[in-house]
Design an enzyme around this catalytic site. Structure first.
Site, PDB file in Angstrom:
ATOM      1  N   SER A   1       0.847  -1.193   0.000  1.00 19.45           N
ATOM      2  CA  SER A   1       0.000   0.000   0.000  1.00 19.45           C
ATOM      3  C   SER A   1       0.880   1.241   0.000  1.00 19.45           C
ATOM      4  O   SER A   1       2.017   1.203   0.507  1.00 19.45           O
ATOM      5  CB  SER A   1      -0.893   0.011   1.247  1.00 19.45           C
ATOM      6  OG  SER A   1      -1.550   1.245   1.397  1.00 19.45           O
ATOM      7  N   TYR A  49      -1.569  -0.319  10.484  1.00 18.66           N
ATOM      8  CA  TYR A  49      -1.661  -0.781   9.100  1.00 18.66           C
ATOM      9  C   TYR A  49      -0.477  -0.257   8.283  1.00 18.66           C
ATOM     10  O   TYR A  49       0.182  -1.026   7.570  1.00 18.66           O
ATOM     11  CB  TYR A  49      -2.983  -0.317   8.483  1.00 18.66           C
ATOM     12  CG  TYR A  49      -3.148  -0.681   7.034  1.00 18.66           C
ATOM     13  CD1 TYR A  49      -3.488  -1.976   6.654  1.00 18.66           C
ATOM     14  CD2 TYR A  49      -2.954   0.264   6.025  1.00 18.66           C
ATOM     15  CE1 TYR A  49      -3.637  -2.323   5.330  1.00 18.66           C
ATOM     16  CE2 TYR A  49      -3.105  -0.069   4.688  1.00 18.66           C
ATOM     17  CZ  TYR A  49      -3.448  -1.358   4.341  1.00 18.66           C
ATOM     18  OH  TYR A  49      -3.586  -1.699   3.016  1.00 18.66           O
TER      19      TYR A  49
END
Length: 260
Positions: free
Chosen positions: A150, A163
């Site tokens: 990501s 995250y």
């Protein structure tokens, strides 16, 4: 993008980006392992769609990649093919917490996210290494690992600090594995920005998810919300011989979000 019957495992492929990736590969006759953790109905639906699209074979396997024994069982489902051409580490989780709310992230939250997002891909690679090497020997070219990371792992943004940290660790691990497994196995990562999937709806509710989508479209230079199919095309490029000279790369695909 011809895959010519490649043998591929896609973790977390019941829906979203993983399902979109499996369907692209299916159109070119790939043999696929579809993996899910809890959504069996979605996985079976994706598998049936892949069969209709032309997949040579589809196997559905339940497994949580944070568990090493599950990773071995997922890989075992592909053993009958004699080798693997690609492993796509797509399974991932998050916890939605605004970055300034430090007290709302516990050590257990970090441990769970790292277990799935970072340790899971490592365990999958370790379990699949011999089949990936066998696939490379049979094909006369390197097999591929694609880690779905990501932009959060590059820029420290995203659904939570935990995250972002887990994806940053995945990016570093991509570099380490690309050195350790060459020349038989290539290892690359994709770093997408916002993807228009139910991910945000499940985490934040429909109203807030729509606000996030609208905000992203307004902010990014290309003024679009990337679809799972958009990102899946890049995943498949890195998983197939089209990218045979690439390893150790983290390819960002975020509609220009990083431009500020």
């Amino acid at each position: 993008m011809a895959t010519n019957g490649l043998n591929v495992i896609v973790t977390g492929s019941a829906s979203g980006l993983g399902a979109a990736t499996a369907k692209i590969l299916a159109r070119d006759g790939a043999r696929l392992v579809i993996n899910y953790s809890s959504s069996q109905a979605d996985a079976e639906t994706t598998a049936e769609e892949c069969r209709k699209l032309g997949a040579a074979e589809v196997v559905v396997v339940q497994g949580d990649v944070s568990k090493d024994d599950d990773c071995k069982r997922i890989v075992d489902a592909a053993a009958k093919w004699g080798g693997l051409d690609a492993l796509i580490n797509n399974a991932g989780i998050t916890k939605h917490v605004a970055h300034h709310l430090l007290d709302q992230l516990s050590a257990e939250d970090f441990q769970r996210l790292y277990a799935v997002n970072t340790i899971g891909p490592y365990q999958m690679v370790r379990a699949a290494r011999s089949l990936l090497s066998a696939g490379a020997k049979a094909a006369g070219r390197a097999s591929a690992v694609v880690n779905v990371s990501s932009v959060a792992g590059i820029s420290g943004v995203g659904s939570s600090i935990a995250y972002a940290a887990s994806k940053g660790a995945l990016n570093t691990m991509t570099l380490s594995l690309s050195r350790a497994l060459a020349p038989a196995i290539r290892v690359n990562a994709i770093c997408p920005g916002y993807i228009d999937t139910p991910w945000f709806t499940k985490g934040r509710g429909a109203e807030e998810a729509k606000q996030v989508r609208d905000m992203v479209v307004a902010k990014v230079p290309l003024k679009i919300a990337s679809s799972p199919e958009d990102i899946a095309e890049l995943v498949c490029f890195l998983a197939t011989p089209k990218s045979n000279s690439m390893t150790g790369e983290m390819v960002r695909m975020d509609a220009g979000m990083h431009l500020g």
